[in-house]
Design an enzyme around this catalytic site. Structure first.
Site, mmCIF file in Angstrom:
data_model
loop_
_atom_site.group_PDB
_atom_site.id
_atom_site.type_symbol
_atom_site.label_atom_id
_atom_site.label_comp_id
_atom_site.label_asym_id
_atom_site.label_seq_id
_atom_site.Cartn_x
_atom_site.Cartn_y
_atom_site.Cartn_z
ATOM 1 C CG HIS A 63 -4.759 4.468 6.081
ATOM 2 N ND1 HIS A 63 -4.773 5.588 6.906
ATOM 3 C CD2 HIS A 63 -3.947 4.804 5.040
ATOM 4 C CE1 HIS A 63 -4.006 6.534 6.390
ATOM 5 N NE2 HIS A 63 -3.490 6.077 5.262
ATOM 6 C CG HIS A 65 -1.078 4.362 2.825
ATOM 7 N ND1 HIS A 65 -1.993 5.238 2.273
ATOM 8 C CD2 HIS A 65 -0.862 3.407 1.870
ATOM 9 C CE1 HIS A 65 -2.315 4.826 1.048
ATOM 10 N NE2 HIS A 65 -1.643 3.717 0.786
ATOM 11 C CG ASP A 67 1.711 8.389 5.783
ATOM 12 O OD1 ASP A 67 1.227 7.319 5.358
ATOM 13 O OD2 ASP A 67 1.144 9.487 5.628
ATOM 14 C CG HIS A 140 -6.863 6.867 1.592
ATOM 15 N ND1 HIS A 140 -6.433 7.995 0.919
ATOM 16 C CD2 HIS A 140 -5.734 6.308 2.127
ATOM 17 C CE1 HIS A 140 -5.129 8.116 1.052
ATOM 18 N NE2 HIS A 140 -4.678 7.094 1.767
ATOM 19 C CG ASP A 211 -4.395 9.650 4.932
ATOM 20 O OD1 ASP A 211 -4.402 10.303 5.986
ATOM 21 O OD2 ASP A 211 -3.348 9.263 4.377
ATOM 22 C CG HIS A 269 -2.349 13.564 6.515
ATOM 23 N ND1 HIS A 269 -2.360 13.593 5.142
ATOM 24 C CD2 HIS A 269 -1.816 12.367 6.844
ATOM 25 C CE1 HIS A 269 -1.853 12.464 4.662
ATOM 26 N NE2 HIS A 269 -1.508 11.705 5.683
#
Length: 313
Positions: A63, A65, A67, A140, A211, A269
């Protein structure tokens, strides 16, 4: 096959954990490696390993994001400096190609290789004669995919003594039999490949999840998998908080592995709120639900050998 974790932290880097990145080493199987996510400073982490960026042939992004992607432009650029010439395929959600293209253009970055972008949707996203990769949307706060990597059955080993007893001489005929071809000997007798080869061996299956909160798609991707890599951003005392942020606890990840009848679970994570002395507690909580659990640390390397998972010390 080996799995090496380059970043195992959540959200932002800490002294103990970098942001998300994981390498699937397929050096024996195909002479290449696959990268899953590429958080900030992933290329710095690679410097502490034997991984060669030019060997990375595929990158799978779960995804968008930061990080999970902020290390990608730097890695792509360095791959050029380090002699990368072979094309690279980049899989990810809608928007990834736009971001990468704009970043490289604005920074005037020239790559010495071509990038093929694949916008991921649910279903089979890659297949060849060795592997099949499936993707499924997880749950998520933004679109996030999990990936299931299935190695196709391996050819059974050649039963050399049996072949020799049937009169097959040393040389290329043995190779043909091993590759599934039937042969004819000089005296006219036929030797069939299935007569002198063992049954095909089951390949490995790995579920690498992005995530996600505890959800059914995670179980589908992990069904009967040999290895499940699952996030554990929170612990079991904050289950409702985890769900509100689209994340899982260590115990929920263990439940996914248990309910999907997986063989091994590797947790990653982890939130920076967890200090080094908390890790053993988190692991024991997961093991109480699913005994074959590990918690990955940055640069942890796991080897899959003879149907078992070993963490290199």
């Amino acid at each position: 096959m080996q799995l090496q974790f380059l970043g195992t932290g959540a959200g932002m880097p800490s002294k103990e954990r970098n942001t998300s990145a994981l390498v699937l080493k397929l050096l024996e199987e195909r002479g290449t490696v696959w990268l899953f996510d590429c958080g900030e400073a992933t290329q710095h982490q690679i410097l502490h390993t034997t991984i060669r960026p030019r060997k990375v042939e595929k990158i799978f992004i779960t995804h968008l994001h930061g990080d999970h992607i902020f290390g990608l432009p730097g890695f792509l650029s360095s791959r050029s400096f380090l002699g990368g010439e072979d094309a690279l395929t980049l899989y990810g959600p809608k928007g990834l190609q736009e971001w990468i293209t704009a970043t490289l253009a604005v920074s005037k970055t020239h790559l010495t290789y071509a990038i093929k972008f694949v916008e991921v949707e649910e279903g089979v996203i890659y297949e060849d004669d060795q592997f099949i990769v499936r993707a499924r949307l997880l749950e998520h706060v933004i679109p996030c995919f999990g990936y299931r990597i299935e190695q196709k059955p391996l050819k059974g080993e050649l039963l050399i003594e049996k072949a020799r007893n049937l009169g097959v001489p040393k040389g290329p005929l043995l190779g043909k039999l091993k590759n599934g071809e039937d042969i004819t000997l000089e005296d006219g007798r036929k030797v069939f490949s299935h007569e002198v080869t063992a049954s095909p061996k089951k390949g490995f299956t790995i579920s690498i999840l992005g995530d996600t909160k505890y959800c059914e798609p995670a179980k589908v991707l992990s069904d009967d998998a040999d290895i499940v890599v699952h996030e554990a951003t929170f612990d079991h005392t904050t289950e409702h908080l985890a769900a509100s942020y689209g994340h899982s606890t260590n115990v929920e990840a263990a439940k996914i592995a248990l309910e999907s009848k997986a063989k091994y679970l590797v947790l990653n994570h982890l939130s920076s709120r967890f200090l080094p002395h908390d890790i053993e507690v988190l692991l024991n909580q997961a093991k109480a639900v699913f005994p074959n659990s590990f918690i990955a640390h940055d640069l942890s390397n796991y080897e899959w050998k003879n149907g078992e998972l070993f963490e290199e010390q």
